[in-house]
Design a protein around this motif. Structure first.
Motif, PDB file in Angstrom:
ATOM      1  N   SER A 197     -21.629  31.660   9.500  1.00  0.00           N
ATOM      2  CA  SER A 197     -20.950  30.374   9.541  1.00  0.00           C
ATOM      3  C   SER A 197     -19.445  30.584   9.702  1.00  0.00           C
ATOM      4  O   SER A 197     -18.910  31.673   9.432  1.00  0.00           O
ATOM      5  CB  SER A 197     -21.223  29.588   8.261  1.00  0.00           C
ATOM      6  OG  SER A 197     -20.595  30.227   7.163  1.00  0.00           O
ATOM      7  N   LYS A 198     -18.739  29.558  10.128  1.00  0.00           N
ATOM      8  CA  LYS A 198     -17.293  29.637  10.306  1.00  0.00           C
ATOM      9  C   LYS A 198     -16.614  30.017   8.996  1.00  0.00           C
ATOM     10  O   LYS A 198     -15.718  30.883   8.964  1.00  0.00           O
ATOM     11  CB  LYS A 198     -16.758  28.300  10.816  1.00  0.00           C
ATOM     12  CG  LYS A 198     -15.266  28.281  11.091  1.00  0.00           C
ATOM     13  CD  LYS A 198     -14.847  26.939  11.671  1.00  0.00           C
ATOM     14  CE  LYS A 198     -13.354  26.919  11.981  1.00  0.00           C
ATOM     15  NZ  LYS A 198     -12.941  25.608  12.556  1.00  0.00           N
ATOM     16  N   THR A 232     -17.897  31.663   6.421  1.00  0.00           N
ATOM     17  CA  THR A 232     -18.199  33.053   6.066  1.00  0.00           C
ATOM     18  C   THR A 232     -17.376  34.021   6.912  1.00  0.00           C
ATOM     19  O   THR A 232     -16.856  35.023   6.410  1.00  0.00           O
ATOM     20  CB  THR A 232     -19.698  33.334   6.255  1.00  0.00           C
ATOM     21  OG1 THR A 232     -20.451  32.456   5.410  1.00  0.00           O
ATOM     22  CG2 THR A 232     -20.042  34.770   5.915  1.00  0.00           C
ATOM     23  N   GLU A 245     -30.283  27.722  11.109  1.00  0.00           N
ATOM     24  CA  GLU A 245     -29.774  26.697  10.191  1.00  0.00           C
ATOM     25  C   GLU A 245     -29.390  27.303   8.846  1.00  0.00           C
ATOM     26  O   GLU A 245     -28.396  26.892   8.235  1.00  0.00           O
ATOM     27  CB  GLU A 245     -30.829  25.601   9.997  1.00  0.00           C
ATOM     28  CG  GLU A 245     -31.007  24.717  11.217  1.00  0.00           C
ATOM     29  CD  GLU A 245     -29.703  24.036  11.616  1.00  0.00           C
ATOM     30  OE1 GLU A 245     -29.168  23.257  10.798  1.00  0.00           O
ATOM     31  OE2 GLU A 245     -29.212  24.310  12.727  1.00  0.00           O
ATOM     32  N   ARG A 291     -26.069  28.875   9.446  1.00  0.00           N
ATOM     33  CA  ARG A 291     -25.037  27.866   9.712  1.00  0.00           C
ATOM     34  C   ARG A 291     -24.576  27.188   8.428  1.00  0.00           C
ATOM     35  O   ARG A 291     -23.389  26.870   8.261  1.00  0.00           O
ATOM     36  CB  ARG A 291     -25.578  26.815  10.688  1.00  0.00           C
ATOM     37  CG  ARG A 291     -24.536  25.807  11.166  1.00  0.00           C
ATOM     38  CD  ARG A 291     -25.124  24.858  12.185  1.00  0.00           C
ATOM     39  NE  ARG A 291     -26.093  23.956  11.594  1.00  0.00           N
ATOM     40  CZ  ARG A 291     -25.774  22.810  10.986  1.00  0.00           C
ATOM     41  NH1 ARG A 291     -24.510  22.432  10.873  1.00  0.00           N
ATOM     42  NH2 ARG A 291     -26.721  22.042  10.474  1.00  0.00           N
ATOM     43  N   LEU A 292     -25.507  26.988   7.496  1.00  0.00           N
ATOM     44  CA  LEU A 292     -25.175  26.257   6.264  1.00  0.00           C
ATOM     45  C   LEU A 292     -24.946  27.174   5.069  1.00  0.00           C
ATOM     46  O   LEU A 292     -24.494  26.701   4.015  1.00  0.00           O
ATOM     47  CB  LEU A 292     -26.309  25.274   5.930  1.00  0.00           C
ATOM     48  CG  LEU A 292     -26.581  24.192   6.985  1.00  0.00           C
ATOM     49  CD1 LEU A 292     -27.803  23.376   6.594  1.00  0.00           C
ATOM     50  CD2 LEU A 292     -25.369  23.291   7.167  1.00  0.00           C
ATOM     51  N   GLU A 331     -24.035  26.671  19.182  1.00  0.00           N
ATOM     52  CA  GLU A 331     -23.332  26.770  17.899  1.00  0.00           C
ATOM     53  C   GLU A 331     -22.113  27.688  18.007  1.00  0.00           C
ATOM     54  O   GLU A 331     -21.073  27.421  17.392  1.00  0.00           O
ATOM     55  CB  GLU A 331     -24.276  27.288  16.815  1.00  0.00           C
ATOM     56  CG  GLU A 331     -25.349  26.298  16.364  1.00  0.00           C
ATOM     57  CD  GLU A 331     -26.566  26.282  17.280  1.00  0.00           C
ATOM     58  OE1 GLU A 331     -26.524  26.954  18.345  1.00  0.00           O
ATOM     59  OE2 GLU A 331     -27.560  25.601  16.948  1.00  0.00           O
ATOM     60  N   GLU A 341     -19.410  26.321  15.128  1.00  0.00           N
ATOM     61  CA  GLU A 341     -20.200  26.226  13.899  1.00  0.00           C
ATOM     62  C   GLU A 341     -20.631  27.610  13.422  1.00  0.00           C
ATOM     63  O   GLU A 341     -20.759  27.848  12.224  1.00  0.00           O
ATOM     64  CB  GLU A 341     -21.432  25.356  14.135  1.00  0.00           C
ATOM     65  CG  GLU A 341     -21.150  23.894  14.384  1.00  0.00           C
ATOM     66  CD  GLU A 341     -22.435  23.134  14.631  1.00  0.00           C
ATOM     67  OE1 GLU A 341     -22.984  22.584  13.657  1.00  0.00           O
ATOM     68  OE2 GLU A 341     -22.898  23.111  15.790  1.00  0.00           O
ATOM     69  N   LEU A 342     -20.899  28.498  14.384  1.00  0.00           N
ATOM     70  CA  LEU A 342     -21.188  29.897  14.079  1.00  0.00           C
ATOM     71  C   LEU A 342     -20.135  30.763  14.748  1.00  0.00           C
ATOM     72  O   LEU A 342     -19.605  30.408  15.808  1.00  0.00           O
ATOM     73  CB  LEU A 342     -22.579  30.297  14.580  1.00  0.00           C
ATOM     74  CG  LEU A 342     -23.790  29.659  13.894  1.00  0.00           C
ATOM     75  CD1 LEU A 342     -25.075  30.141  14.560  1.00  0.00           C
ATOM     76  CD2 LEU A 342     -23.822  29.963  12.411  1.00  0.00           C
TER      77      LEU A 342
END
Length: 289
Positions: free
Chosen positions: A172-173, A175, A225, A228-229, A244, A249-250
């Motif tokens: 994720s962004k 992380t 997902e 991403r979350l 993504e 988002e990623l």
């Protein structure tokens, strides 16, 4: 000449291919008692036993095996002649296809659309699964053709290449901005029997990374997902995270492995069904992306 209908001999062939009366009944869209009745009629007409009981199973006798061996190429030739006469347009039947998520999301839709247009009498039954199970189902005869991650090395399988997919280490962004693998980052992966899992471990070793934990999920879309979350990272097919990555988002947290994920379509090497062979020929023009 003995009076046997074509469906009698087709029934015998499918029992021989699939191993049980029940599987043959499912394949031929009938019931197990109907299959048993057909076998009894064949044996009465020929005056020989084609099956014998071993425990709960019915297995071909020597005479039964000989009949199947003699008749199978004749049956394939008969079907092939009829299909060629109509340029396969009159082909009918059910074809069972196994596929992984990546192929299902890329080259498979175009293949299905072409079959629907050119072969309206053919029904495709598509099931998503992982590579190892798909290969088992193909060899067992419960699938006719599979789209899987390769390379496949099996003497009972014939393959055609579909191309390769690059793999991307993504998180994720949040992380990635927190340092990515500079911290003790949990890793998510497809389970061990997937080729992606092996490439993932190779890549971590090359970078000298020992993650605190490797968690698994057998669904790539769900894995995307989760990453991403969540707070972990995963090695994912670039084709399935392209959007993504483009939106931010990623983010990529390690260089991509040089080794890409290869894909192949496969049928049994002993396959003689002209419809399956024709579909396999058409698959040779597909490319995964």
């Amino acid at each position: 000449m003995k009076r046997l209908a074509i469906y009698h001999l087709e029934t015998l062939l499918w029992i021989a291919r699939l191993g049980t009366f029940r599987a043959a009944a499912e394949r031929l869209n009938t019931t197990q008692p109907a299959i048993s009745a057909r076998v009894k009629e064949i044996e009465e007409q020929l005056g020989v036993d084609l099956f014998r009981r071993e425990g709960r199973n019915m297995v071909l006798t020597a005479r039964g095996r000989a009949l199947v061996a003699d008749f199978e190429p004749l049956w394939a030739g008969f079907e092939r002649a009829l299909f060629k006469a109509s340029d396969f347009g009159g082909a009918t039947g059910i074809v069972r296809i196994g596929t992984g998520e990546i192929a299902a999301a890329s080259c498979l839709p175009a293949f299905v659309a072409a079959v629907e247009q050119d072969l309206p009498g053919v029904t495709l039954e598509i099931e998503l699964d992982l590579t190892a199970r798909m290969l088992q189902q193909l060899l067992a005869g419960t699938s006719d053709m599979v789209f899987l991650a390769g390379p496949v090395a099996s003497p009972g399988v014939r393959t055609t290449p579909l191309g390769s997919v690059a793999l991307v280490w993504a998180a994720s962004k949040a992380t990635a901005q927190a340092g990515g693998f500079k911290q003790a980052l949990p890793v998510w992966s497809i389970p061990e029997h997937s080729p992606i899992h092996g490439i993932m471990r190779e890549s971590l070793a090359q970078h000298g990374i020992t993650p605190p934990v490797i968690r698994t999920c057998n669904n790539v879309r769900a894995l995307v997902e989760i990453i991403r979350l969540g707070s972990g990272a995963a090695l994912l097919p670039e084709t399935m995270v392209r959007g993504e990555l483009a939106s931010g988002e990623l983010m990529q947290v390690l260089p991509s492995p040089k080794r890409q994920l290869r894909f192949e379509a496969a049928i049994r090497s002993a396959e003689r069904d002209p419809l399956i062979l024709e579909l396999f020929r058409r698959v040779g023009g597909l490319r995964i992306d």
